[in-house]
Design an enzyme around this catalytic site. Sequence first.
Site, PDB file in Angstrom:
ATOM      1  N   HIS A  57      -1.784  13.637  42.717  1.00 12.73           N
ATOM      2  CA  HIS A  57      -2.337  13.319  44.034  1.00 12.73           C
ATOM      3  C   HIS A  57      -2.758  11.851  44.148  1.00 12.73           C
ATOM      4  O   HIS A  57      -3.935  11.524  43.997  1.00 12.73           O
ATOM      5  CB  HIS A  57      -3.541  14.236  44.266  1.00 12.73           C
ATOM      6  CG  HIS A  57      -3.908  14.410  45.687  1.00 12.73           C
ATOM      7  ND1 HIS A  57      -4.352  15.598  46.197  1.00 12.73           N
ATOM      8  CD2 HIS A  57      -3.902  13.542  46.734  1.00 12.73           C
ATOM      9  CE1 HIS A  57      -4.608  15.451  47.484  1.00 12.73           C
ATOM     10  NE2 HIS A  57      -4.353  14.199  47.827  1.00 12.73           N
ATOM     11  N   ASP A 302      -6.725  12.248  43.900  1.00 13.80           N
ATOM     12  CA  ASP A 302      -6.799  11.934  45.338  1.00 13.80           C
ATOM     13  C   ASP A 302      -7.183  10.470  45.536  1.00 13.80           C
ATOM     14  O   ASP A 302      -8.002  10.124  46.403  1.00 13.80           O
ATOM     15  CB  ASP A 302      -7.762  12.863  46.086  1.00 13.80           C
ATOM     16  CG  ASP A 302      -7.525  12.811  47.594  1.00 13.80           C
ATOM     17  OD1 ASP A 302      -6.605  12.097  48.057  1.00 13.80           O
ATOM     18  OD2 ASP A 302      -8.280  13.494  48.332  1.00 13.80           O
TER      19      ASP A 302
HETATM   20  O1  DOR Z   1     -10.183  11.646  51.552  1.00 15.80           O
HETATM   21  C1  DOR Z   1      -8.999  11.726  51.785  1.00 15.80           C
HETATM   22  N1  DOR Z   1      -8.251  10.621  51.952  1.00 15.80           N
HETATM   23  N2  DOR Z   1      -8.445  12.929  51.900  1.00 15.80           N
HETATM   24  C2  DOR Z   1      -7.166  13.096  52.313  1.00 15.80           C
HETATM   25  O2  DOR Z   1      -6.720  14.215  52.411  1.00 15.80           O
HETATM   26  C3  DOR Z   1      -6.359  11.920  52.683  1.00 15.80           C
HETATM   27  C4  DOR Z   1      -6.841  10.710  51.994  1.00 15.80           C
HETATM   28  C5  DOR Z   1      -6.263   9.417  52.540  1.00 15.80           C
HETATM   29  O3  DOR Z   1      -5.035   9.365  52.768  1.00 15.80           O
HETATM   30  O4  DOR Z   1      -6.996   8.460  52.695  1.00 15.80           O
END
Ligand code: DOR
Length: 425
Positions: A57, A302
């Site tokens: 991710h 993430d």
């Molecule tokens: O915090 C997040 N940022 N969650 C997501 O699902 C997308 C991501 C982003 O692309 O900045």
Amino acid sequence: MSVAIRGAVVVTKRGEERLDVKIAEGVIAEMGTSVGPADIELDGTKCHVLPGFVDLHAHLREPGKEDSETIETGSRAGVLGGYTALVAMPNTNPAQDSVPVIEFVRLQGQRAGLLEVVPSGCITVGRAGTALSPMAELARAGVQIFTDDGSGVQDPALMRRAMEYSRELGITLAQHCEVSSLTVGAVMNECSCSSDMGVPGWPALAEELMVHRDIELAKITGARIHFLHLSTAGSVHLVRQAKALGLPITAEVTPHHLSLTEKLLRSFDSVYKVNPPLRSVADIEALKAGLLDGTIDAIATDHAPHVRRDKELPLDQAPPGMLGLETALGVVLSVLDLTPLQVAEMMSARPAKIAGIAERHGMLPEVGGPANLCVVDMQKEWTVEPRSLASKSTNTPYVGRALRGKVRHTIFDGHVVVNDGKAMR
Ligand code: DOR
């Protein structure tokens, strides 16, 4: 160019062994108590040799948002964090819903040449949630993991159809679980803090409803589904029950959802704004328990870089997300006492399998195996310095925090890409 790692403990199928490792022509050529000289000598004293980490991710922002990250800067951040493969999220501009964009992302990864960039494909065209992407064509182009991350697929009929196709195509669907009508305007977890602060909250239910829906859809379609960045105790419970039924479901958790609570938002500092939001202590405990008992398969970052001017906007306008690649190991080991083997499983072997790249990544070191490795000091204490990060953005909540566990060397495809904590390119 040959490489030798000396003085480290190697995590092998047989357990932890004090072995030197010699690498030549992209593979592990030799492992023994003492191996012959090599062109590059790496000191592994006090360290463990693990398979290079695999991140399921990572938002690398290219194409479209190169002011916050590029595939090259994201790759550099990745190798400094011990990663040898990153799954690139599809919420780029244009989105990763066509073969040319997929090939561009892959090619930019090869040009950077620091690690393997594995493009994910969109489930729906433009991630708009209305029509399926050309999944078969993308699968033929080698895409093995599909997601609309940044948002979830809202329409159950469309998700059911995607699941039916995914079975035929032998691919995995990764869901960002969020029923968006329940999170309009939300800036943080729905909790007593959000009421005190008078800001709209993101209820746990918005995640859990979609986890539940997709488990039920998986039952009737037999599709392989991966749940991205789970954040609530209820989600862990649902996945545990689903796995007990033998469904082909996997799940990930981020270092920030294991380490930071909703209370940090009291500061109104948008560095803590993330989607899904930081939750309660009870959620953190459930996520940790889920990770330790195998309900949650993998740790995924993430990694979500954002330029400073965007993150400095007021809480309701700032985009969600925080950096993750360079701090993942340190954050995880600071909050969980994991063995080197557990780290290898959660950050490398299982994510490699989920991403469909297990023939190149995630294998415990063995002679003849791929030389995608990291050498980590599990005890090393260090403090995150903002200027030392390789990411193009600086939106990390861990600045100034003391962490335990640091990557010393990273080897990708037989090449030393990080030597003693420094990226070689
Ligand atoms: O915090 C997040 N940022 N969650 C997501 O699902 C997308 C991501 C982003 O692309 O900045």
